[in-house]
Design a protein around this motif. Structure first.
Motif, mmCIF file in Angstrom:
data_model
loop_
_atom_site.group_PDB
_atom_site.id
_atom_site.type_symbol
_atom_site.label_atom_id
_atom_site.label_comp_id
_atom_site.label_asym_id
_atom_site.label_seq_id
_atom_site.Cartn_x
_atom_site.Cartn_y
_atom_site.Cartn_z
ATOM 1 N N ARG A 108 0.895 -1.173 0.085
ATOM 2 C CA ARG A 108 -0.004 -0.076 0.043
ATOM 3 C C ARG A 108 0.792 1.335 0.020
ATOM 4 N NH1 ARG A 108 -2.928 -3.089 3.974
ATOM 5 N NH2 ARG A 108 -2.744 -1.326 5.462
ATOM 6 N N ALA A 109 1.864 1.259 -1.060
ATOM 7 C CA ALA A 109 2.857 2.303 -1.183
ATOM 8 C C ALA A 109 2.162 3.756 -1.255
ATOM 9 C CB ALA A 109 3.852 1.901 -1.949
ATOM 10 N N THR A 110 2.509 4.533 -0.874
ATOM 11 C CA THR A 110 2.159 6.069 -1.104
ATOM 12 C C THR A 110 2.824 6.855 -2.052
ATOM 13 O OG1 THR A 110 3.276 6.837 0.754
ATOM 14 C CG2 THR A 110 0.863 6.300 1.156
ATOM 15 N N ALA A 111 3.990 6.075 -2.613
ATOM 16 C CA ALA A 111 4.684 6.811 -3.506
ATOM 17 C C ALA A 111 5.818 5.878 -4.121
ATOM 18 C CB ALA A 111 5.587 7.844 -2.746
ATOM 19 N N VAL A 112 6.153 5.873 -5.281
ATOM 20 C CA VAL A 112 7.083 4.874 -6.411
ATOM 21 C C VAL A 112 7.967 5.991 -6.824
ATOM 22 C CG1 VAL A 112 7.293 3.381 -8.073
ATOM 23 C CG2 VAL A 112 5.185 3.112 -6.401
ATOM 24 N N LEU A 113 9.140 5.539 -6.534
ATOM 25 C CA LEU A 113 10.263 6.402 -6.842
ATOM 26 C C LEU A 113 11.096 5.799 -8.326
ATOM 27 C CD1 LEU A 113 12.456 8.663 -6.796
ATOM 28 C CD2 LEU A 113 13.732 7.135 -5.064
ATOM 29 N N GLY A 142 -0.568 6.024 -5.577
ATOM 30 C CA GLY A 142 0.078 7.509 -4.855
ATOM 31 C C GLY A 142 0.890 8.117 -5.859
ATOM 32 N N TRP A 143 1.759 9.035 -5.306
ATOM 33 C CA TRP A 143 2.668 9.978 -6.012
ATOM 34 C C TRP A 143 3.716 9.076 -6.976
ATOM 35 C CZ3 TRP A 143 5.029 14.036 -2.157
ATOM 36 C CH2 TRP A 143 4.069 14.809 -1.798
ATOM 37 N N LEU A 144 3.857 9.500 -7.913
ATOM 38 C CA LEU A 144 5.065 8.712 -8.961
ATOM 39 C C LEU A 144 6.088 10.046 -8.862
ATOM 40 C CD1 LEU A 144 5.846 6.671 -10.732
ATOM 41 C CD2 LEU A 144 4.877 7.933 -12.767
ATOM 42 N N LEU A 145 7.114 9.378 -8.334
ATOM 43 C CA LEU A 145 8.545 10.239 -7.988
ATOM 44 C C LEU A 145 9.696 9.883 -9.021
ATOM 45 C CD1 LEU A 145 8.708 9.251 -4.392
ATOM 46 C CD2 LEU A 145 7.306 11.071 -5.225
ATOM 47 N N THR A 179 8.927 20.932 -7.940
ATOM 48 C CA THR A 179 7.432 20.443 -7.495
ATOM 49 C C THR A 179 7.438 20.931 -6.154
ATOM 50 O OG1 THR A 179 8.247 18.229 -7.291
ATOM 51 C CG2 THR A 179 7.173 18.953 -9.389
ATOM 52 N N PRO A 180 7.664 22.093 -5.511
ATOM 53 C CA PRO A 180 7.749 22.203 -4.060
ATOM 54 C C PRO A 180 6.358 22.004 -3.505
ATOM 55 C CG PRO A 180 7.696 24.556 -5.545
ATOM 56 C CD PRO A 180 7.941 23.319 -6.322
ATOM 57 N N GLU A 181 5.214 22.161 -4.305
ATOM 58 C CA GLU A 181 3.853 21.737 -3.654
ATOM 59 C C GLU A 181 3.680 20.189 -3.244
ATOM 60 O OE1 GLU A 181 3.733 20.845 -7.987
ATOM 61 O OE2 GLU A 181 4.866 22.482 -6.818
ATOM 62 N N GLN A 182 4.705 19.478 -3.849
ATOM 63 C CA GLN A 182 4.804 17.980 -3.562
ATOM 64 C C GLN A 182 6.101 17.717 -3.434
ATOM 65 O OE1 GLN A 182 2.518 16.736 -7.367
ATOM 66 N NE2 GLN A 182 1.628 15.599 -6.037
ATOM 67 N N THR A 183 6.765 17.887 -2.200
ATOM 68 C CA THR A 183 8.149 17.852 -1.705
ATOM 69 C C THR A 183 8.319 16.380 -1.248
ATOM 70 O OG1 THR A 183 8.273 19.913 -1.274
ATOM 71 C CG2 THR A 183 10.017 18.573 -0.198
ATOM 72 N N TYR A 184 9.387 15.622 -1.873
ATOM 73 C CA TYR A 184 9.968 14.508 -1.473
ATOM 74 C C TYR A 184 11.586 14.774 -1.728
ATOM 75 C CZ TYR A 184 10.365 9.221 -0.833
ATOM 76 O OH TYR A 184 10.537 8.040 -0.408
ATOM 77 N N TYR A 185 12.286 14.800 -0.342
ATOM 78 C CA TYR A 185 13.688 14.952 -0.432
ATOM 79 C C TYR A 185 14.240 13.780 -0.065
ATOM 80 C CZ TYR A 185 13.370 20.316 -0.125
ATOM 81 O OH TYR A 185 13.145 21.402 -0.340
ATOM 82 N N ARG A 186 15.470 13.515 -0.906
ATOM 83 C CA ARG A 186 16.339 12.417 -0.588
ATOM 84 C C ARG A 186 17.589 12.839 -0.197
ATOM 85 N NH1 ARG A 186 17.514 8.141 -3.964
ATOM 86 N NH2 ARG A 186 16.899 6.692 -2.384
ATOM 87 N N LEU A 187 18.074 12.915 1.098
ATOM 88 C CA LEU A 187 19.572 13.425 1.363
ATOM 89 C C LEU A 187 20.486 12.413 1.377
ATOM 90 C CD1 LEU A 187 17.005 14.979 3.403
ATOM 91 C CD2 LEU A 187 19.241 16.392 3.728
ATOM 92 N N HIS A 188 21.659 12.578 0.482
ATOM 93 C CA HIS A 188 22.569 11.468 0.157
ATOM 94 C C HIS A 188 23.799 11.932 0.893
ATOM 95 C CE1 HIS A 188 20.116 9.807 -3.030
ATOM 96 N NE2 HIS A 188 20.004 11.109 -3.627
ATOM 97 N N GLY A 189 23.982 12.954 1.693
ATOM 98 C CA GLY A 189 25.294 13.297 2.094
ATOM 99 C C GLY A 189 25.881 14.415 1.483
ATOM 100 N N THR A 190 26.155 15.654 2.081
ATOM 101 C CA THR A 190 26.478 16.970 1.357
ATOM 102 C C THR A 190 28.058 16.521 0.772
ATOM 103 O OG1 THR A 190 25.431 18.246 2.766
ATOM 104 C CG2 THR A 190 26.954 19.328 1.481
ATOM 105 N N SER A 191 28.784 15.820 1.562
ATOM 106 C CA SER A 191 30.151 15.719 1.029
ATOM 107 C C SER A 191 30.315 13.874 0.758
ATOM 108 C CB SER A 191 31.160 15.954 2.302
ATOM 109 O OG SER A 191 30.915 15.348 3.444
#
Length: 244
Positions: A108-113, A142-145, A179-191
């Motif tokens: 029942r995933a709400t988003a697929v990347l 759900g959302w399609l990322l 698409t800031p109205e639908q925000t999905y951030y993935r943080l990989h590590g700045t350095s």
């Protein structure tokens, strides 16, 4: 703030995870989708309001020479070389997408990347294949990322996301979503993947999501558990400085 904070991958035991985070992004579905029984068990062993998001199977997005295929239990048949990845509408890719949708339904995933490799550049052929694929296949509930890697013109990203109803996924320490109205951030590590996010970075992240409708913030760096818990504390006010 109503921010959904989680990790890319369980990292800790499932029982411990669901006490600490409200959402997880499943990685196994990218490398080699688990059996139905495994996915069903994950869904039934978590609270009803716990969220799963997930990555699409790599046969949809990644070429057959990608090193990520080393994690397949059964190697790709020789006949599929050159026939998978890049949003081709070959039988192999379409079957891989159908399996992705089955996994999404069980969780029942709400988003697929759709996470693309850096080699998927904004060429005419790639853009045409992306358009054809996304406009023709069945969509998840759900959302399609979409997480493109490398340099893509902002105007083209805006055009494709609007036309194909895609949520543009980025690491906000590197760039901003169209698409800031639908925000999905993935943080990989700045350095790099071993990077521990600084307090300043987490405060900046808090300010970025402030006011956005139920954004997702998913940590994908190696020290992600600690970073995500520090960010949750910051959202709750524990990490705010006087006058901040």
């Amino acid at each position: 703030m109503d921010v959904r904070v989680g990790l890319c991958g369980w990292t800790v035991s499932q029982a411990s995870y669901v006490r600490r985070f409200p959402v997880v992004e499943v990685q196994n579905t990218f490398y080699d989708p688990p059996a139905d029984a495994v996915l069903t068990r994950w869904r039934t062993q978590v609270p009803a309001d716990f969220e799963f998001t997930m990555k699409a199977w790599q046969v949809v997005t990644h070429e057959s020479n990608s090193p990520t295929y080393r994690r397949l239990k059964q190697p790709l048949p020789e006949s599929t070389h050159g026939q998978v990845g890049g949003f081709r509408t070959t039988p192999e890719v379409l079957a891989g997408w159908e399996r992705t949708l089955e996994c999404a339904r069980l969780l029942r995933a709400t988003a697929v990347l759709l996470q693309c490799p850096a080699s998927f550049r904004p060429t005419k052929d790639n853009v045409d294949r992306l358009r054809t694929f996304v406009s023709q296949v069945e969509r998840p509930a759900g959302w399609l990322l979409w997480e493109p890697r490398g340099e893509w013109p902002t105007a083209l990203l805006e055009e494709l996301c609007a036309e194909l109803d895609l949520v543009h996924v980025v690491d906000p320490m590197q760039t901003e979503t169209v698409t800031p109205e639908q925000t999905y951030y993935r943080l990989h590590g700045t350095s790099g993947f071993r990077h521990v996010h600084t307090d300043d970075e987490l405060r900046r992240l808090r300010d970025l999501v402030d006011g956005r409708p139920r954004p997702y913030v998913m940590f994908n760096n190696i020290p992600r558990t600690g970073d995500a818990e520090r960010f949750l504390a910051l959202l709750g006010g524990e990490g705010r400085e006087a006058g901040d």
